[in-house]
Design a protein around this motif. Structure first.
Motif, PDB file in Angstrom:
ATOM      1  N   GLU A 274       4.863   3.584   9.219  1.00 38.97           N
ATOM      2  CA  GLU A 274       5.359   3.511   7.767  1.00 38.97           C
ATOM      3  C   GLU A 274       4.282   2.001   7.221  1.00 38.97           C
ATOM      4  OE1 GLU A 274       9.025   2.425   4.854  1.00 38.97           O
ATOM      5  OE2 GLU A 274       9.540   2.151   6.888  1.00 38.97           O
ATOM      6  N   GLN A 275       3.839   1.515   7.900  1.00 40.36           N
ATOM      7  CA  GLN A 275       3.333   0.246   7.865  1.00 40.36           C
ATOM      8  C   GLN A 275       1.518   0.775   7.935  1.00 40.36           C
ATOM      9  OE1 GLN A 275       3.109  -3.534   9.790  1.00 40.36           O
ATOM     10  NE2 GLN A 275       5.675  -3.353  10.112  1.00 40.36           N
ATOM     11  N   ALA A 276       1.326   1.442   8.787  1.00 40.36           N
ATOM     12  CA  ALA A 276       0.093   2.114   8.531  1.00 40.36           C
ATOM     13  C   ALA A 276      -0.222   3.213   7.148  1.00 40.36           C
ATOM     14  CB  ALA A 276      -0.920   2.085   9.897  1.00 40.36           C
ATOM     15  N   GLY A 277       0.729   3.179   7.047  1.00 41.07           N
ATOM     16  CA  GLY A 277       0.444   4.780   5.730  1.00 41.07           C
ATOM     17  C   GLY A 277       1.006   5.860   6.534  1.00 41.07           C
ATOM     18  N   VAL A 278       1.356   6.508   7.900  1.00 39.58           N
ATOM     19  CA  VAL A 278       0.733   7.592   7.868  1.00 39.58           C
ATOM     20  C   VAL A 278       2.318   8.081   8.081  1.00 39.58           C
ATOM     21  CG1 VAL A 278      -0.032   8.463  10.147  1.00 39.58           C
ATOM     22  CG2 VAL A 278      -1.284   6.907   9.857  1.00 39.58           C
ATOM     23  N   ARG A 279       2.475   9.778   8.405  1.00 42.07           N
ATOM     24  CA  ARG A 279       3.428  10.078   8.161  1.00 42.07           C
ATOM     25  C   ARG A 279       2.984  11.864   8.665  1.00 42.07           C
ATOM     26  NH1 ARG A 279       2.588   8.439   3.464  1.00 42.07           N
ATOM     27  NH2 ARG A 279       3.822   6.800   2.507  1.00 42.07           N
ATOM     28  N   VAL A 302      -0.999  -4.940  20.505  1.00 44.20           N
ATOM     29  CA  VAL A 302      -1.825  -4.212  20.756  1.00 44.20           C
ATOM     30  C   VAL A 302      -1.432  -3.392  19.414  1.00 44.20           C
ATOM     31  CG1 VAL A 302      -2.439  -2.180  21.926  1.00 44.20           C
ATOM     32  CG2 VAL A 302      -2.405  -4.324  22.905  1.00 44.20           C
ATOM     33  N   LEU A 303      -0.007  -2.969  19.503  1.00 45.87           N
ATOM     34  CA  LEU A 303       0.372  -2.944  18.132  1.00 45.87           C
ATOM     35  C   LEU A 303       0.315  -2.947  16.769  1.00 45.87           C
ATOM     36  CD1 LEU A 303       2.212  -0.234  17.043  1.00 45.87           C
ATOM     37  CD2 LEU A 303       4.678  -1.365  17.843  1.00 45.87           C
ATOM     38  N   ALA A 304       0.319  -4.433  16.797  1.00 46.73           N
ATOM     39  CA  ALA A 304      -0.523  -5.303  15.471  1.00 46.73           C
ATOM     40  C   ALA A 304      -1.974  -4.582  14.920  1.00 46.73           C
ATOM     41  CB  ALA A 304       0.379  -6.472  15.858  1.00 46.73           C
ATOM     42  N   HIS A 305      -2.498  -5.036  16.353  1.00 40.27           N
ATOM     43  CA  HIS A 305      -3.869  -4.716  16.326  1.00 40.27           C
ATOM     44  C   HIS A 305      -3.940  -2.832  15.944  1.00 40.27           C
ATOM     45  CE1 HIS A 305      -7.730  -3.548  17.157  1.00 40.27           C
ATOM     46  NE2 HIS A 305      -7.017  -2.912  18.012  1.00 40.27           N
ATOM     47  N   LEU A 306      -2.990  -1.927  16.162  1.00 38.59           N
ATOM     48  CA  LEU A 306      -2.955  -1.088  15.834  1.00 38.59           C
ATOM     49  C   LEU A 306      -2.743  -1.031  14.094  1.00 38.59           C
ATOM     50  CD1 LEU A 306      -1.333   1.346  18.424  1.00 38.59           C
ATOM     51  CD2 LEU A 306      -4.517   0.641  17.907  1.00 38.59           C
ATOM     52  N   VAL A 307      -1.883  -1.372  13.474  1.00 38.92           N
ATOM     53  CA  VAL A 307      -0.999  -1.268  12.294  1.00 38.92           C
ATOM     54  C   VAL A 307      -1.910  -1.598  11.730  1.00 38.92           C
ATOM     55  CG1 VAL A 307       0.295  -2.396  10.826  1.00 38.92           C
ATOM     56  CG2 VAL A 307       0.962  -0.864  12.710  1.00 38.92           C
ATOM     57  N   GLU A 308      -2.961  -2.715  12.154  1.00 41.99           N
ATOM     58  CA  GLU A 308      -4.113  -3.962  11.128  1.00 41.99           C
ATOM     59  C   GLU A 308      -5.870  -2.952  11.247  1.00 41.99           C
ATOM     60  OE1 GLU A 308      -4.961  -8.294  11.663  1.00 41.99           O
ATOM     61  OE2 GLU A 308      -6.344  -7.224  12.664  1.00 41.99           O
ATOM     62  N   SER A 309      -5.636  -2.486  12.312  1.00 41.90           N
ATOM     63  CA  SER A 309      -7.220  -1.625  12.507  1.00 41.90           C
ATOM     64  C   SER A 309      -6.824  -0.063  11.522  1.00 41.90           C
ATOM     65  CB  SER A 309      -7.195  -1.334  13.558  1.00 41.90           C
ATOM     66  OG  SER A 309      -7.244  -1.445  14.520  1.00 41.90           O
ATOM     67  N   ALA A 310      -5.514   0.656  11.014  1.00 45.65           N
ATOM     68  CA  ALA A 310      -5.465   2.279  11.471  1.00 45.65           C
ATOM     69  C   ALA A 310      -5.565   1.676   8.367  1.00 45.65           C
ATOM     70  CB  ALA A 310      -3.718   2.133  10.307  1.00 45.65           C
TER      71      ALA A 310
END
Length: 486
Positions: A274-279, A302-310
Motif C-alpha cells: 500500500e505504501q509503495a502504491g502496488v496492487r 530490507v522491507l523499508a528499503h523496498l518501499v523506498e525504492s518503489a
C-alpha cells in the motif's frame, strides 16, 4: 355565241400561257445571271487561291534553300568543333605528359633529399595521415562522450533529485532495540514482577533483554535477532493489553505471538504494498515481502528499503515518461529473494525473479528483478530505473552502516584491485569508498588510453567487489618536468 365564248376562252388561255412563258423566261434569265455571277465569283476565288498557293510554294522553296544553307553551316561548325576537340585532346595529352615528367622530377628530387624511395615516402605519408586521423577521431570521440555524459548526468541528476526530494524516509539505520510504550506508569512494576520474576521469565522465554530505565512510559527490548525482538514486542504488547502479567500468562502470550508470525508477515506485506502504491500482488508474494520486515542489509531494513525504492522508481518513471506502475512493482519486488536464499540456492536476484515468474508476474518485472545486480542483461527502461532507485535508497547518508573493520578491509581491497592494473602508480579511495582517484604513470599511459583504463577498472570493480551504491573511477595523468639553473 357559243363559239365566240369558246374563242375567247382559247384566247385567254393563250394569253395566260404566254404570260407564264414570259415569266419562266424571266426567271430563267435571273437564274442564268445569278449562275454567271457565281461562276465569276468562283473563278475569282480560285484565281486568288491559286495565287496564294503559288506564293506558298515559292516560300517553301525559299525555306528549303535556307535549310540547305543552315545544314551546310552546321556541318562546317561540326567539323570545326571536331578539329578543336582534337586539338584540345592533343593539348591535354601533352599537359599530362609534362605533369608526369614534372612529378617524376619532383619525386626524384624528394628521394634524393629525403633518402626515401617513392613507395617508402607514400607509406610514411599514409602512416602520418592515419595517425593524425586516429588522433582526431579519438579527440572527437572524447568530446562527444564528454558532452553526452554531461547532458546525461545533468538530466539524471535532475530526475533523481526530483524523485528523492519527494520521498521522506528514515535517515538512520535500523537499531538493535525496540521500545514498547506503557499505557500507564504503574505497569512498569507489573512488568518487573515480584523480585523481578516476570522479567526473568520473559527474558528466558523470548531470549530478549528487557531494559527498564528511568523512562516512565516505555520499556526497551534489546536483541541482535530482529525476529526475537518482534515476537517479544508482540508478547509484551499482548500482556500490557490484558493487564495480567505473570509467568504462566507470559508463556501463553508468547505462544500466541509465535503463532501469529504469518499474520504479521501478511500485514507487513500488505502495508508495504500500500505504501509503495502496488496492487494485485499474489498472496504468496505479499507474505514473502512481509518476511523481509525482519531482514536487514548493512543495518537497513530490507522491507523499508523496498518501499523506498518503489517510491523513488515510480517518481523517476513519471519524470521520464516510463511505465510508473511497472517501475514501482519491480522495485518493490527486486530484493524478494532475500527472504528465500536460506531455503534455496542461488543469488537473491535470480531466486526472487524465479518466484515472481512462477507467481505470474510480467516478463518486464521478472527481468528487472533478475538484472538489478547485472546478473542478466537489462531489457527495459524500468529495469534501469529499478537499479537507480536501489542505489539511491541504499547509498543515501544514514541508510546503512558498516563495522569499522569491514570498512577498512573494503577500502584496502578496493585500492589493491585498482593498483594491480598496468600503468597505475597509486590509487586512493575517497568519499567512504564512493570514489577512487587513480594516478597513472605518464610514460606508460597516454591521454588517449585514459577513458579505456577507467572503464576497465570500473568493470573489474563490478566483477570482483561487493559494495553498496556506486563507485566513481577518476583517472588522473599528470606530466611534470623540472630543471635546475646553476
Amino acid at each position: 355565241m357559243g363559239e365566240a365564248a369558246i374563242v375567247i376562252v382559247l384566247l385567254l388561255a393563250c394569253l395566260v400561257a404566254l404570260v407564264l412563258v414570259l415569266l419562266a423566261r424571266r426567271e430563267a434569265d435571273v437564274v442564268r445571271r445569278r449562275a454567271t455571277e457565281d461562276v465569276a465569283s468562283i473563278r475569282t476565288e480560285a484565281s486568288a487561291l491559286l495565287a496564294d498557293a503559288q506564293r506558298r510554294e515559292e516560300r517553301v522553296v525559299e525555306l528549303e534553300k535556307d535549310v540547305a544553307g543552315e545544314r551546310r553551316d552546321a556541318r562546317a561548325a561540326l567539323e570545326q568543333a571536331r578539329a578543336r576537340a582534337a586539338e584540345a585532346e592533343a593539348d591535354r595529352a601533352e599537359a599530362a605528359r609534362v605533369r608526369r615528367e614534372a612529378e617524376a622530377e619532383v619525386a626524384s628530387a624528394l628521394e634524393a633529399m629525403s633518402g626515401l624511395s617513392s613507395e617508402e615516402a607514400r607509406a610514411e605519408q599514409v602512416r602520418l595521415a592515419t595517425e593524425l586521423a586516429t588522433h582526431d577521431a579519438a579527440a572527437a570521440v572524447r568530446r562527444i562522450e564528454a558532452r553526452a555524459r554531461k547532458v546525461a548526468e545533468e538530466r539524471a541528476r535532475r530526475v533523481v533529485a526530483t524523485a528523492v526530494q519527494r520521498v521522506a524516509g528514515p535517515t538512520s539505520a535500523q537499531s538493535v532495540v525496540t521500545v514498547v510504550k506503557l499505557p500507564a506508569e504503574e505497569m512498569k512494576g507489573r512488568v518487573i514482577g515480584k523480585e523481578g520474576r516476570n522479567i526473568r521469565s520473559f527474558e528466558a522465554l523470548t531470549g530478549v533483554n528487557v531494559i527498564v530505565d528511568d523512562t516512565a512510559d516505555s520499556v526497551t527490548l534489546s536483541s541482535f535477532d530482529a525476529e526475537r525482538r518482534e515476537v517479544a514486542a508482540a508478547t509484551l504488547e499482548a500482556l500490557l493489553a490484558d493487564g495480567r502479567i505473570h509467568p504462566q500468562r507470559i508463556e501463553i502470550a508468547y505462544a500466541e505471538a509465535l503463532a501469529g508470525a504469518d499474520d504479521r508477515a501478511d500485514a507487513a506485506g500488505h502495508d508495504a504494498a500500500e505504501q509503495a502504491g502496488v496492487r494485485g500482488l499474489h498472496p504468496e508474494l505479499v507474505r514473502t515481502l512481509g518476511r523481509l520486515r525482519l531482514r536487514t542489509s548493512y543495518g537497513q531494513n530490507v522491507l523499508a528499503h523496498l518501499v523506498e525504492s518503489a517510491q523513488i522508481a515510480g517518481l523517476m518513471a513519471a519524470e521520464i515518461g516510463a511505465d510508473e506502475h511497472v517501475a514501482r512493482r519491480a522495485a518493490l519486488l527486486h530484493d524478494l529473494g532475500k527472504a528465500l536464499t536460506a531455503e534455496l540456492g542461488g543469488t537473491h536476484a535470480l531466486v526472487g525473479a524465479d518466484l515472481a515468474r512462477r507467481l505470474g508476474e510480467s516478463p518486464v518485472v521478472v527481468n528487472a528483478i533478475a538484472a538489478h545486480h547485472d546478473e542478466v542483461p537489462l531489457e527495459s527502461v524500468e529495469a534501469v530505473l529499478v537499479q537507480a532507485a536501489d542505489a539511491c535508497s541504499a547509498a543515501r547518508p544514514g541508510a546503512r552502516r558498516e563495522e569499522l573493520d569491514q570498512y577498512i578491509e573494503r577500502m584496502d581491497s578496493l585500492e589493491r584491485l585498482v593498483v594491480a592494473h598496468d600503468g597505475v602508480r597509486r590509487a586512493v579511495a575517497m568519499a567512504a569508498g564512493r570514489e577512487v582517484r587513480v594516478v597513472v604513470e605518464p610514460d606508460v599511459v597516454d591521454d588517449r588510453a585514459l577513458p579505456g583504463l577507467a572503464t576497465d577498472i570500473a568493470r573489474q570493480i563490478e566483477k570482483d567487489l561487493s559494495y553498496p551504491g556506486e563507485i566513481t573511477v577518476t583517472v588522473v595523468r599528470e606530466l611534470r618536468a623540472s630543471a635546475t639553473a646553476g
